[in-house]
Design an enzyme around this catalytic site. Sequence first.
Site, mmCIF file in Angstrom:
data_model
loop_
_atom_site.group_PDB
_atom_site.id
_atom_site.type_symbol
_atom_site.label_atom_id
_atom_site.label_comp_id
_atom_site.label_asym_id
_atom_site.label_seq_id
_atom_site.Cartn_x
_atom_site.Cartn_y
_atom_site.Cartn_z
ATOM 1 N N SER A 129 5.574 7.770 -22.647
ATOM 2 C CA SER A 129 6.011 9.153 -22.897
ATOM 3 C C SER A 129 7.388 9.375 -22.281
ATOM 4 O O SER A 129 8.222 10.103 -22.829
ATOM 5 C CB SER A 129 5.004 10.136 -22.296
ATOM 6 O OG SER A 129 3.750 9.963 -22.897
ATOM 7 N N HIS A 154 -0.781 5.733 -27.372
ATOM 8 C CA HIS A 154 -2.005 6.460 -27.008
ATOM 9 C C HIS A 154 -2.953 6.547 -28.209
ATOM 10 O O HIS A 154 -4.159 6.348 -28.082
ATOM 11 C CB HIS A 154 -1.675 7.908 -26.593
ATOM 12 C CG HIS A 154 -0.879 8.052 -25.332
ATOM 13 N ND1 HIS A 154 0.233 8.857 -25.243
ATOM 14 C CD2 HIS A 154 -1.038 7.506 -24.104
ATOM 15 C CE1 HIS A 154 0.726 8.815 -24.013
ATOM 16 N NE2 HIS A 154 -0.027 7.982 -23.301
ATOM 17 N N ARG A 182 -0.544 -1.894 -20.992
ATOM 18 C CA ARG A 182 0.566 -2.305 -21.843
ATOM 19 C C ARG A 182 1.092 -3.676 -21.427
ATOM 20 O O ARG A 182 1.154 -4.601 -22.210
ATOM 21 C CB ARG A 182 1.700 -1.276 -21.766
ATOM 22 C CG ARG A 182 1.382 0.014 -22.476
ATOM 23 C CD ARG A 182 2.372 1.083 -22.129
ATOM 24 N NE ARG A 182 2.339 1.356 -20.695
ATOM 25 C CZ ARG A 182 2.959 2.357 -20.109
ATOM 26 N NH1 ARG A 182 3.687 3.177 -20.824
ATOM 27 N NH2 ARG A 182 2.857 2.546 -18.811
ATOM 28 N N LYS A 190 3.762 17.364 -11.326
ATOM 29 C CA LYS A 190 4.890 17.028 -12.200
ATOM 30 C C LYS A 190 5.306 18.276 -12.977
ATOM 31 O O LYS A 190 4.534 19.203 -13.115
ATOM 32 C CB LYS A 190 4.450 15.973 -13.223
ATOM 33 C CG LYS A 190 4.199 14.600 -12.655
ATOM 34 C CD LYS A 190 3.871 13.657 -13.812
ATOM 35 C CE LYS A 190 3.293 12.346 -13.352
ATOM 36 N NZ LYS A 190 2.774 11.546 -14.490
HETATM 37 O O1 PNS Z 1 -1.014 9.141 -18.489
HETATM 38 P P1 PNS Z 1 -0.992 8.834 -17.022
HETATM 39 O O2 PNS Z 1 -0.029 9.763 -16.319
HETATM 40 O O3 PNS Z 1 -0.725 7.384 -16.738
HETATM 41 O O4 PNS Z 1 -2.461 9.154 -16.488
HETATM 42 C C1 PNS Z 1 -2.765 9.048 -15.122
HETATM 43 C C2 PNS Z 1 -4.131 9.685 -14.830
HETATM 44 C C3 PNS Z 1 -4.200 11.103 -15.342
HETATM 45 C C4 PNS Z 1 -5.225 8.877 -15.480
HETATM 46 C C5 PNS Z 1 -4.326 9.622 -13.293
HETATM 47 O O5 PNS Z 1 -3.210 10.151 -12.651
HETATM 48 C C6 PNS Z 1 -5.573 10.382 -12.845
HETATM 49 O O6 PNS Z 1 -6.676 9.955 -13.072
HETATM 50 N N1 PNS Z 1 -5.332 11.549 -12.208
HETATM 51 C C7 PNS Z 1 -6.376 12.415 -11.745
HETATM 52 C C8 PNS Z 1 -6.604 12.211 -10.243
HETATM 53 C C9 PNS Z 1 -7.416 10.966 -10.030
HETATM 54 O O7 PNS Z 1 -8.560 10.876 -10.429
HETATM 55 N N2 PNS Z 1 -6.785 9.925 -9.449
HETATM 56 C C10 PNS Z 1 -7.416 8.630 -9.355
HETATM 57 C C11 PNS Z 1 -7.731 8.256 -7.963
HETATM 58 S S1 PNS Z 1 -6.493 7.110 -7.437
#
Ligand code: PNS
Length: 166
Positions: free
Chosen positions: A128, A17, A90, A41
């Site tokens: 993570s 990150h 990644r 979560k």
């Molecule tokens: O670090 P992560 O868990 O891979 O991040 C995922 C994240 C936070 C970017 C994603 O889950 C997200 O954007 N969540 C907020 C809800 C949303 O906007 N979803 C996208 C529409 S599919």
Amino acid sequence: MRRAVYPGSFDPVTLGHLDIIGRAARLVDELIVGVLVNSAKTPLFSVEERVSMLAEVTKDIPNVRVEAFSGLSVDFAKECSARMIVRGLRAITDFEYELQMAQTNRIMAEDIDTLFLTTNLKYAYLSSTTVKEVAFYGGDISHFVPETVIGPVFRRMAERKQKGKF
Ligand code: PNS
């Protein structure tokens, strides 16, 4: 003002990150790291703890700030007046999920683009989740997370184990 958001769970922030943050920060005037308040979560760290760890490890990058957000990433981007969402890629395994998210976000907010940065090869298989698993079994996580994050991860793991939460 070229502004981008970098949303994620950051539970905890990894060197992968941090690599993306440093590189994205060089491409924009301001980068806002958005830490998702994710009620679905059960994170290892509270959102306040995750924000504080990220603020500590990015304190030397002047154009980065860290904020908590809930709801949609595109709404967070709009609130920040950002036109870009940064995500790290990644490996090919990330691609389908990331593409789905980027396309969905684009339908919801056509003026916001997703900018993908390929993760440094060193961190291509780092997540993570991996960090938490290695720490759970007492492994060395110093190659995976910033130094200031090591202690908090092991302390929280120990607390959780004591409470029988694993
Ligand atoms: O670090 P992560 O868990 O891979 O991040 C995922 C994240 C936070 C970017 C994603 O889950 C997200 O954007 N969540 C907020 C809800 C949303 O906007 N979803 C996208 C529409 S599919």
